[in-house]
Write an enzyme that holds these catalytic residues in place. Structure first.
Site: not given
Ligand code: EPU
Length: 455
Positions: A20-21, A114, A119, A307, A399
């Protein structure tokens, strides 16, 4: 609602879907292509359907060919992503980098928080600013333009305060079309980042270092057509490993990339559960009659994936001894604790640390799914529990897990999806009076293909 009759042993083989991701970010990445791209092994999920709708609103022509999507982004007609779609899917913020690189302007509503945490997108924004974008956030909208009337972004050296997966991906996509070299330091190393880099390379991008914390991108003027296959979903695979372990069943999964699951397999082994790889893209979980608790701390890849935290917690509720689980990535990702306790687990929360005392058994109960991975945790707990578990809040599950019920049923699990009204109106809605799941698993109970409405 999903009704699961637990304590049924599982057996056989399950096919793992595309990640998915990866699929979500690759679909956004198709905006970078001046022609049309074909993505294979795209899972049929609500989130995939939502991001396709956003692409369509931007002018991308999307067509489906079996499990593949053909995306023609040659004539983008809009730089503005619609709020009503973006607000439903955080991953939609991925379109910002590609739109900016392609059109010189991107207008994307802030995706908001969310249920698992706030986030923010500050790291995405800082990275795009470093590449020469002027970014204003007004009235909930991120308006980004290339500064100084230039046509292309400019390569830059970017240090990420945290190895954010999404920020690494957004910046990497924007940098593929920038002028000059971009260096992302403290980059995320997740397999989905590598999959995106592979897809971008298939379109002619020049990227190296992906899979390490230092990614270098040499910008090129344009990206061309490509045919690419999405990598298998490591989180779905990990969830099935847990399903096998918790039901003490031997099950086989493929296709998988075992290296993507190193931390999960190591923790299973530490608990006394073996996972073997009989073939390069296959894993088999070997059941143990009893297993031990273990401690887990979620970390960026190659650490233990956040995850997998919730499903693994379900497994540890019935382990021998105690376990400590620290969630370090998201501030509100332990909502399944209360639901697992309703099923007889003994878990105490101290901030973002869960202390799990192993109990001899779980018992089926009505529970509420609060987010995607919490839903998966409740499903695997339900498979092991005595009696019937009823899970509400299934939109979360839809989802992220393609055909989950069919796949579990194929392994022998007893479960069925029913409408709440049907279940509530059933006289004496108890375990004894609910009809046999084997007789009731009609296809109309499973959700229709989310992509079918689109294409
Ligand atoms: N963060 C910040 N600022 C930013 C971006 C992130 O503070 O600009 C913080 C976030 O708030 C969080 C941490 O950094 O506390 C990690 O966030 P990250 O950006 O790494 O995660 P993401 O890109 O928002 C993706 C996956 C998530 C998965 C995370 C970590 C997708 C669509 N989502 O999220 O997947 O948990 O990486 O591996 O790729 C899921 O599939 O259930 C899911 C939530």
């Amino acid at each position: 609602m999903l009704q699961i009759w637990g304590k049924t042993p599982l057996k056989g083989h399950v096919t793992i879907s595309g990640a998915k991701n990866s699929a979500l970010v690759l679909l956004a990445g198709s905006l970078l292509c001046s022609g049309s791209c074909r993505l294979r092994n795209v899972p049929s999920l609500v989130d995939v359907s939502l991001i396709c709708e956003i692409l369509v609103a931007l002018g991308v022509k999307v067509a489906r060919q079996g499990d593949a999507l053909v995306l023609d982004a040659s004539d983008l007609t809009s730089s503005k992503a619609p709020y009503e779609l973006v607000s439903q899917l955080r991953a939609s913020f991925f379109v910002t980098g590609p739109l900016l690189a392609r059109l010189g302007v991107a207008r994307v509503p802030l995706p908001g928080g969310c249920s698992i945490g706030d986030r923010p997108v500050d790291l995405h924004v800082k990275g795009l600013q470093a590449l020469g974008a002027d970014v204003q956030i007004e009235h909930g909208m991120v308006n980004a333009y290339i500064r100084g009337g230039r046509k292309r972004l400019t390569g830059a050296r970017i240090y990420l305060d945290f190895p954010s997966v999404g920020a690494t991906e957004n910046i990497m996509m924007a940098a593929t079309l920038a002028e000059g070299e971009t260096l992302i330091e403290n980059a995320a190393q997740e397999p989905e980042v590598v999959d995106l880099a592979n897809f971008c390379r298939a379109m002619g991008a020049r990227i190296r270092g992906d899979g390490t914390n230092r990614i270098v991108i040499d910008g090129v003027p344009a990206l061309h057509e490509a045919d690419y296959m999405v990598v298998p979903d490591r989180i779905e695979a990990g969830t099935f490993l847990i399903a096998g372990a918790i039901t003490r069943s031997e099950i086989m999964l493929s296709p998988v990339v075992p290296d993507h699951l190193t931390a999960v397999i190591a923790k299973l082994k530490e608990s006394g559960i073996s996972v073997v790889s009989d073939a390069p893209n296959q894993l088999r979980v070997i059941p143990a009659s009893s297993y031990r608790g273990t401690d887990i701390e979620t970390l960026p890849f190659p650490g233990f994936p956040t995850d997998m935290q919730a499903p693994f917690m379900s497994l540890l509720t019935v382990a021998e001894g105690n376990s400590m689980i620290s969630e370090t990535l998201f501030e509100n990702r332990l909502q399944h604790v209360a639901e697992l306790n309703r099923m007889g687990a003994d878990i105490k929360l101290k901030g973002n640390i869960a202390v799990v005392r192993g109990v001899p058994k779980l018992s089926g109960a009505p529970v509420l799914a609060t987010d995607l991975r919490a839903s998966a945790a409740l499903v695997v707990a339900g498979l092991a529990a005595e009696g019937m578990t009823t899970i509400q809040g299934l939109h979360h599950l839809d989802r992220g897990y393609e055909h989950l019920e069919d796949k579990l049923r194929g392994l022998g699990a007893k479960l069925q999806r029913v409408h709440e009204s049907t279940a509530l109106s059933a006289p004496g809605n108890s375990e004894e009076t609910v009809p046999s799941p084997l007789a009731e698993c009609a296809s109309e109970n499973t959700p229709s293909d989310p992509l079918s409405a689109l294409i």
